[in-house]
Design an enzyme around this catalytic site. Structure first.
Site, PDB file in Angstrom:
ATOM      1  N   SER A 161     -10.314   0.012   6.942  1.00 21.85           N
ATOM      2  CA  SER A 161      -9.609   0.172   5.677  1.00 21.85           C
ATOM      3  C   SER A 161      -8.840  -1.212   5.240  1.00 21.85           C
ATOM      4  O   SER A 161      -8.584  -1.010   3.924  1.00 21.85           O
ATOM      5  CB  SER A 161      -8.703   1.108   5.599  1.00 21.85           C
ATOM      6  OG  SER A 161      -9.169   2.584   5.648  1.00 21.85           O
ATOM      7  N   LYS A 215       0.862  -1.102  -0.012  1.00 19.00           N
ATOM      8  CA  LYS A 215      -0.133  -0.002   0.106  1.00 19.00           C
ATOM      9  C   LYS A 215       0.878   1.299   0.070  1.00 19.00           C
ATOM     10  O   LYS A 215       2.018   1.299   0.681  1.00 19.00           O
ATOM     11  CB  LYS A 215      -0.775  -0.133   1.194  1.00 19.00           C
ATOM     12  CG  LYS A 215      -1.980   1.129   1.376  1.00 19.00           C
ATOM     13  CD  LYS A 215      -2.786   0.953   2.456  1.00 19.00           C
ATOM     14  CE  LYS A 215      -4.001   2.028   2.592  1.00 19.00           C
ATOM     15  NZ  LYS A 215      -4.848   1.845   3.648  1.00 19.00           N
ATOM     16  N   SER A 255      -9.851   2.249   2.762  1.00 21.69           N
ATOM     17  CA  SER A 255      -8.939   2.906   1.842  1.00 21.69           C
ATOM     18  C   SER A 255      -7.994   1.953   1.193  1.00 21.69           C
ATOM     19  O   SER A 255      -7.249   2.364   0.155  1.00 21.69           O
ATOM     20  CB  SER A 255      -8.109   4.082   2.811  1.00 21.69           C
ATOM     21  OG  SER A 255      -7.291   3.244   3.788  1.00 21.69           O
TER      22      SER A 255
END
Ligand SMILES: [Mg+2]
Ligand SMILES: [Zn+2]
Lengths: 493, 491, 95
Positions: free
Chosen positions: A182, A78, A158
């Site tokens: 997330s 990420k 997210s």
């Protein structure tokens, strides 16, 4: 080639060890898949050359006979994790072309275990979002589409890019971070497994901070076993993070098949939402049935303050974020507005240009709730509510060993559907956010499809530092659900 | 200026009392910064002592330096203050290029050290207590250079994150002299403790001085905070100036606005700091990157048991061995000075004599030479030896001073100098007289000539010295010779 | 509690985010939407409840007093938009 990319991380590991495939072959397959899937916008930075180099080095180690636990396995990171020498954006314009001179502890742990980096995945800006639509680099797209529809759906957020990459088999696994859901929410919307460990299990050092008291890194994979393997090599005791716990990291793969016989699984009644799709409720009951069938005892529990978790979260998280994001000021790194005549002007315009709408909203909310005269009414009250929420869980643990809940209030939704209504977007995290407020570990496991053909997940919440039980329960659900559906490969260029 | 003149200020309408409180920022003596592993050495190249944490890089986290906590506890104990078993680090949020993270980690509601006190020494041996409100740990900011370029400021973060102890007093000081005495005493205490080097030139100790005035006996007036006053002399000047300014305003019917002011040392005046005037809202909240600081009882006890003797205790002990309050206070001001004095006493010097000797002879010479007791060319044992010679009547007081000069420039054992240079005081004048008589008898012509030309006496003196084996005091020989030859004046 | 335009302006100033006049109104609406929703927290009885300070019970970690970082000014300023001689450069601050 597609054969290789559909391997689980565990199977790929075993094949590499047995020298049935090389890391270079495996990595080339994933690089190709990644490059053909740009339509999904899952990656903001692809690191093809680095991946191939790392794979080559892994192959040498494998041949030398000193393979490490994740040797040669390609994964995605990420873009919230700082990666040394590789641009790190946090999904924001304000980080500009920031190239960290350091590597986050979690990603370093993965490299130290032999993993190969494919690239950095898309995400909501500063991890603020539940759909990946707040990314400065445009939304990542869910590989899943509703039956007979070509409409683009969000992968959740997210960690949307990581979820999309794993779901589309562009990597064996990916890192995510979870502040209010997330990891688990996008995992559920993308039909994959996501684990948020106990707060303090994974070091936060080198992860761009959103809300420090809630942020926690975790793995996103296609199976529970893969998540267990990956988590074992992401977590560590870290001297550089004051909030990382001084507790040895177990090998989560051990005991994964231990089953649920004799375990008490709590069903919190407050998670039954009015107006939620009946499919969610049905699936939840199905999950409880599966666990009972495998020998677990199902008990009803109450978490009375559940309702207040989201509002408390939307005080605590923005408050911490407003302070954490003060460092983005155009002075030491990142975007700087042109033509500023003085310092205040430089700050105000760099930040106004560099931050997107959702980040600005949250920074302003956070600034407001901490400001003189409002601190106690908002922040102190929210932290007290947090104490009550944690207490709810502690009471529940007197009656059960783990909790079973839905992961999300619904399946993936179309891009743009909720982006104009912040509060309705926030409600996507209604089942996940309590866990962050109480610092607990939880796993989201894909269990089935909606009538429309979109994946849904269930969440298992464990006691503090008891990731092992949550994973074991998750594995039992996975076995019973036998979720083998895959998204159609419509995105292949 | 008399004590009273310093405490009060005379206005057109009568006396005003000057009330002073202080916030002192003392840099903690440590190798590394409060929350990072970067060095704290003064004067390094720009940004060369900066870790990624200090630069506020994304994802960087603070981890507290145990030594800094220990130093704060040690200082708290030295201030006879309450050590709080649980304290909390908060973020103080504001934007400034010196402050890379956009917040300073400090302690707001729950500091590590609570109430304590400092006894200040005033002239005439008088003392007075100043209450300590609290001591907390916090990060220092970086440094901006504003005068290098017409359009730009240059930012160096070497100081950013260095540990500071902010020590806050109660408004217990009256006038500029007490303010200076407080800072002097505080500096002395932290230097004894080894928790701060007290180096004001390098900014290791900076004081923010709160000044207000009131009619004697009235409640406290509105105060103004004067920022970063960085020498004892400036404190006196700043307090005097500010008090006068406030009295002038009040006496002309105005009111004092609570504000932050800057002391301009060149102009000798305080000025309003407009940049600090915009409404501040620091949005303090507990730093979520850190846990509350909980202290073990055992650790505190350990530190307490390792505390050195502090100036007040030392002063009491010095007075017990015969020093006046004033002498004792002067000697304990700097630990090195007290140590020097004590070393002399250990070498056998009588305390009162040692104190006088240091105050009257040694310190003056050191000052003139720009030296300190640490760099003194004369050691405590050499000084003790000189005093011993003096008290044994081997040398006279005047010779003792000469001897100090000789040891100062040549080094060596003072006794050896006395012997080698014939400085010994010879009390047996009959021996000298016999030798003089013998030399006169052996050289009658020369003796006659010396009577008319006394300048030629040197040759005869030399003969007498030879006769006595160099042990006679040349001055005494000279005197006897002149008496015998009837010389009353220089020819 | 809800915010008015002046408050929105003040908060934006505190947060150092330029907010053009034409955006203040819509931002005010969004913030009030969120703040209104948060209001429900006032239903909770928080009497005698301690605010959470750390979610996981543990002791604060401490570092030894050794120099382990620094000495690389080039790395510190490498990402900066404007530098000179290893200083960060900003528009002049007038004191
Ligand atoms: Mg202060
Ligand atoms: Zn301070």
């Amino acid at each position: 080639m597609s054969e290789l990319t559909h391997l689980t991380l565990a199977d790929a590991r075993d094949m590499l060890r047995a020298k049935k495939v090389s890391s270079s072959e495996l990595t080339r397959a994933f690089v190709a898949a990644m490059e053909r899937a740009r339509m999904l916008n899952a990656f903001v930075t692809e690191t093809r050359d680095r991946a191939l180099e790392m794979a080559k080095a892994s192959d040498e180690r494998i041949w030398r006979g000193d393979a490490r636990p994740l040797e040669g396995l390609p994964v995605a990171i990420k873009d919230l994790f700082c990666t040394k020498g590789v641009r790190t954006t946090a999904g924001s314009r304000i980080l500009g072309n920031f190239i960290p001179p350091y590597e986050s502890t979690v990603s370093q742990n993965l490299w130290d275990a032999g993993a190969v980096m494919l690239g950095k995945t898309n995400m909501d800006e500063f991890a603020m979002g539940s759909s990946n639509e707040t990314s400065y680099f445009k939304p990542a797209i869910n590989p899943w589409r509703a039956r007979d529809s070509n409409e683009n759906l969000v992968p959740g957020g997210s960690s949307g890019g990581s979820a999309a990459a794993v779901a589309a088999s562009l990597c064996l696994g990916a890192t995510g971070t979870d502040t209010g859901g997330s990891i688990r929410q996008p995992a559920a919307l993308s039909g994959i497994v996501g684990v948020k460990p106990t707060y303090g299990r994974c070091s936060r050092w080198g992860i761009v901070a959103f809300a420090s008291s809630l942020d926690q890194a975790g793995p996103m994979t296609r199976t529970v076993r893969d998540a267990a393997i990956m988590l074992s090599h992401m977590a560590s005791v870290d001297e550089k993070d004051s909030t990382s716990v001084d507790m040895p990291v177990p090998d989560y793969e051990d005991g994964l098949e231990g089953g649920v016989s004799g375990l008490r699984i709590g069903i919190p009644k407050e998670y039954r939402l009015q107006g939620a799709p009946p499919e969610i409720d049905a699936l939840w009951q199905q999950g409880a049935y599966w666990l009972r069938a495998q020998g677990a005892e199902i008990v009803d529990v109450s978490l009375p303050h559940t309702k207040y978790a989201l509002p408390a979260y939307y005080i605590v998280a923005p408050a911490e974020a407003s302070s954490n994001l003060a460092r983005y000021d155009g002075v030491r790194y990142g975007h700087r507005a042109e033509g500023s005549h003085d310092l205040v002007d430089l700050y105000e315009h760099s930040r106004s240009q560099g931050f997107g709408a959702e980040v600005k909203r949250r920074v302003l909310i956070g600034t407001y709730v901490l400001s003189a005269g409002y601190y106690d009414a908002y922040y102190t009250r929210a932290q007290k509510v947090r104490t009550l929420i944690k207490r709810d869980f502690e009471r529940a643990w007197e009656k059960c060993d783990a909790l079973l809940t839905p992961a999300t209030p619904g399946p993936a939704f179309p891009v743009g559907r909720k982006s104009n209504d912040p509060v309705s977007m926030y409600l996507n995290d209604v089942f996940t956010v309590t866990v962050n407020l109480a610092g607990l570990p939880a796993i989201s496991v894909p269990v089935g499809l909606t009538e429309n053909g979109l994946p849904l997940g269930l969440q298992v919440i464990g006691k503090t530092f008891d990731e092992a039980t949550a994973l074991r329960v998750g594995r039992s659900i996975e076995l019973a659900a036998n979720f083998t559906d895959r998204p159609r490969s419509w995105w292949m260029a | 200026m008399s004590e009273r003149a310093s405490k009060y200020i005379r206005g057109a309408t009568g006396d005003w009392e000057i009330v002073v409180g202080m916030e002192v920022h003392a840099q903690v003596l440590s190798n590394a910064k409060l929350f990072s592993g970067a060095a704290t050495v003064f004067g390094a190249e720009p940004n060369s002592q900066v870790s990624f944490v200090d630069a506020g890089m994304p994802g960087m986290l603070p981890v507290i330096n145990r030594k800094c906590v220990e130093q704060a506890i040690r200082t708290g104990l030295g201030l006879k203050a309450k050590i709080n078993r649980r304290s909390v680090f908060d973020r103080k949020n504001y934007f400034y290029p010196d402050l890379p993270a956009g917040y300073q980690i400090s302690q707001y509601k729950q500091p590590i050290v609570g109430e304590g006190e400092v006894t200040i020494d005033l002239r005439g041996g008088e003392t007075r207590r100043v209450g300590i409100e609290r001591l907390h740990l916090e990060q220092d900011a970086g440094k901006s250079l504003h005068d290098q370029h017409p359009d730009y400021s240059y930012v160096d973060l070497n100081r950013a994150g260095v540990a500071l102890m902010e020590i806050v007093t109660k408004p217990d000081m009256r006038g500029s002299e007490e303010a200076a005495a407080f800072l002097r005493k505080l500096r002395s205490i932290v230097r004894y403790l080894g928790t701060c080097d007290g180096n004001m030139d390098e900014g290791s100790m900076r004081a923010d001085v709160n000044v207000s005035v009131r009619r004697p006996g009235e409640p406290l007036g509105t105060r103004c905070e004067i920022k970063n006053v960085n020498s004892m002399r400036f404190i006196v000047q700043a307090v005097e100036y500010e008090a006068r300014r406030q009295v002038d305003i009040l006496e002309s019917g105005g009111t004092i606005r609570q504000e932050t002011r800057l002391f301009d040392s060149r102009a000798g005046e305080t000025r309003s700091m407009r940049s600090k005037e915009e409404a501040h809202d620091y949005r303090y909240f507990p730093d979520p990157d850190l846990l509350p600081l909980e202290l073990d009882e055992a650790w505190i006890e350990d530190i307490a048991s390792s505390l050195p003797e502090l100036p007040d205790e030392k002063k009491t002990r010095f007075m017990e061995i015969g020093l006046s309050a004033y002498d004792a206070a002067v000697l304990v001001g700097e630990k090195e000075t007290a140590d020097y004095f004590e070393a002399m006493v250990t070498e056998g010097a009588e305390p009162k004599a040692a104190a006088n000797w240091l105050n009257n002879e040694v310190f003056g010479r050191l000052n003139k030479a720009g030296l300190s007791v640490v760099t003194s060319p004369v050691s405590p044992s050499q000084n003790a030896a000189i005093l011993q010679l003096l008290s044994d009547n081997v040398i006279s007081g005047k010779i003792a001073k000469d001897l100090l000069d000789i040891v100062w420039s040549e080094g060596g054992d003072p006794r050896a100098h006395v012997d080698a240079k014939g400085m010994r005081q010879v009390t047996d004048t009959s021996m000298i007289e016999r030798a003089v008589d013998a030399v006169i008898a052996a050289n009658p012509d020369k003796a006659e000539r010396v009577k008319t030309k006394p300048k030629l006496a040197g040759w005869l003196v030399g003969q007498v010295m030879k006769e006595t084996g160099g042990k006679a005091n040349p001055q005494a020989v000279n005197d006897v010779l002149r008496t015998r030859l009837g010389i009353t004046h220089e020819g | 509690m809800s915010v008015d335009k002046t408050t929105v302006g003040r908060i934006a100033k505190l947060a150092r985010i330029a907010l053009p006049d034409e955006q203040v109104e819509s931002m005010m609406g969004e913030l009030n939407g969120i703040l209104g929703w948060i209001e429900q927290l006032h239903e909770v009885d928080i009497d005698g409840v301690e605010p959470m300070t750390s979610v996981v019970a543990q002791k604060l970690k401490m570092r030894d007093d050794v120099v382990t970082a620094g000495g690389d000014a080039a790395a510190i300023v490498a990402n900066a938009p404007q530098t000179e001689d290893d200083f960060f450069v900003v528009p002049k601050v007038v004191e």
